[in-house]
Design an enzyme around this catalytic site. Sequence first.
Site, PDB file in Angstrom:
ATOM      1  N   GLY A  10      -3.353 -12.673  13.169  1.00 48.76           N
ATOM      2  CA  GLY A  10      -2.043 -11.695  12.880  1.00 48.76           C
ATOM      3  C   GLY A  10      -1.658 -11.329  13.921  1.00 48.76           C
ATOM      4  O   GLY A  10      -2.572 -10.592  14.894  1.00 48.76           O
ATOM      5  N   ALA A  58      -1.230  -6.867   6.277  1.00 45.81           N
ATOM      6  CA  ALA A  58      -0.392  -7.316   5.543  1.00 45.81           C
ATOM      7  C   ALA A  58       0.790  -8.078   4.993  1.00 45.81           C
ATOM      8  O   ALA A  58       0.808  -9.237   5.393  1.00 45.81           O
ATOM      9  CB  ALA A  58       0.643  -5.597   5.939  1.00 45.81           C
ATOM     10  N   THR A  99       4.333   1.686   8.466  1.00 43.90           N
ATOM     11  CA  THR A  99       5.613   1.288   9.449  1.00 43.90           C
ATOM     12  C   THR A  99       6.201   2.610   8.966  1.00 43.90           C
ATOM     13  O   THR A  99       6.273   2.648   8.240  1.00 43.90           O
ATOM     14  CB  THR A  99       5.838  -0.206   8.481  1.00 43.90           C
ATOM     15  OG1 THR A  99       7.328  -0.892   8.809  1.00 43.90           O
ATOM     16  CG2 THR A  99       5.566   0.119   6.572  1.00 43.90           C
ATOM     17  N   ASP A 100       7.677   2.227  10.136  1.00 48.02           N
ATOM     18  CA  ASP A 100       8.349   3.117  10.148  1.00 48.02           C
ATOM     19  C   ASP A 100       9.098   2.959   8.906  1.00 48.02           C
ATOM     20  O   ASP A 100      10.594   3.621   8.722  1.00 48.02           O
ATOM     21  CB  ASP A 100       9.031   3.002  11.474  1.00 48.02           C
ATOM     22  CG  ASP A 100       9.711   1.339  11.196  1.00 48.02           C
ATOM     23  OD1 ASP A 100       9.298   0.153  11.347  1.00 48.02           O
ATOM     24  OD2 ASP A 100      10.698   1.115  11.111  1.00 48.02           O
ATOM     25  N   TYR A 123       9.800  -3.703   1.173  1.00 46.44           N
ATOM     26  CA  TYR A 123       8.727  -3.978   1.553  1.00 46.44           C
ATOM     27  C   TYR A 123       7.924  -2.077   1.893  1.00 46.44           C
ATOM     28  O   TYR A 123       7.032  -2.257   1.644  1.00 46.44           O
ATOM     29  CB  TYR A 123       8.469  -4.578   3.244  1.00 46.44           C
ATOM     30  CG  TYR A 123       8.225  -4.430   3.854  1.00 46.44           C
ATOM     31  CD1 TYR A 123       7.007  -4.897   4.242  1.00 46.44           C
ATOM     32  CD2 TYR A 123       7.822  -3.471   4.920  1.00 46.44           C
ATOM     33  CE1 TYR A 123       5.728  -4.213   5.438  1.00 46.44           C
ATOM     34  CE2 TYR A 123       7.706  -3.293   6.080  1.00 46.44           C
ATOM     35  CZ  TYR A 123       6.504  -3.964   6.323  1.00 46.44           C
ATOM     36  OH  TYR A 123       5.551  -3.354   7.562  1.00 46.44           O
TER      37      TYR A 123
END
Length: 290
Positions: A10, A58, A99-100, A123
Amino acid sequence: MKILVTGREGQVARSLAERNGAHELVFAARPDFDLADPASIARTIEATRPDLVISAAAYTAVDQAEDEPELAMAINGKAPGHIGRAAAAIGAPVLHLSTDYVFDGSGEREWREDDPTGPIGVYGKTKLAGEEALAASGATSAVLRTAWVYSPFGGNFVKTMLRLAESRDALNVVKDQHGNPTSALDIADALLAVADRWQTEPAHGANAIYHFAGTGSTNWADFARAIFAASEEHGGPTCTVTGIPASEYPTKAARPANSRLDCTKFAETFGHCAPRWQDSLGETVARLLG
C-alpha cells in the site's frame, strides 16, 4: 522500536519503508496475514511481539465496497478491533489510519475531530466502525484520519492524471468536491513522529482521534491543473482541465463534497504538521517523471 505495519504494497506501507530511519519495521501481508481472518491477525501479532502496531492496510475500493459490504466491514470495520485486542494482549499500542469519509461532507469549514460523523457510503461506514472497534478493544491507540492520498506508489489520482494526459488533450474533472491532497510520504513522516514521541513518552496523546492531511485545500479540478502544471515544469505530459459538477460524473458510491480537515490538534499534540500540498505534489510529480 519494533513496529508491525499492516500491509506491504500500500501507499503508506511503502512510504513508511522509505522514510523510516530509526525503527525496525516488520510488514504483515497476505497470505500469512489477512485482515479478513481474525486468527491470522492474532497469530501474527503474538509471533512478532512488536512495540507498536501501525494499522495502515484497509479495503479502499470505495465504489466496489457498495457491492461487497460484508467484506469491506470485515476488513475495515472488524479487523481494527481484532488488531487492538491482540496488541493489548502484549502491551503494544496501535496507530490506526482512517478517513475523511466518516463525515457527510456538508458545509464548507474544515472538519474537526469532535464534529458529528455521518458517513454517506459503505466505505465511510466501515471505516467509522473500525474506529469504534479499536476504541472498544482495550488497546492504547490513536486514530489518524487523512484524505486524498497520493504518492509515487500504487494507484492514485496523481498517477491517473499523468497517465491520461499521455493520450488526451482535455479532461473533465469534478470541481465541487473539496479536500486536502495528502502525500503518503507525509503521512509516513507523521506516523513515525508519533512513534518517536511514544518511544520517549509512552502513550503521549493516546486514546484520541486526530486529523492529518496536506496543508491547504483545493478541489479535484484545480488539483488536476496543479498536477499538469508541475508535470509541464519537468517536461512531462499536460492537459486542459474543464471543471464539472459531480452530478455530471456519477459514481456508484457518493463522495463527500467537503473533505477539508482541521489538523490543528495533531500539530499541537505532536509538534508536526504536513507541508503545503503544492510542495509535496511537486516532489511526487518530479519523482514520477524522473
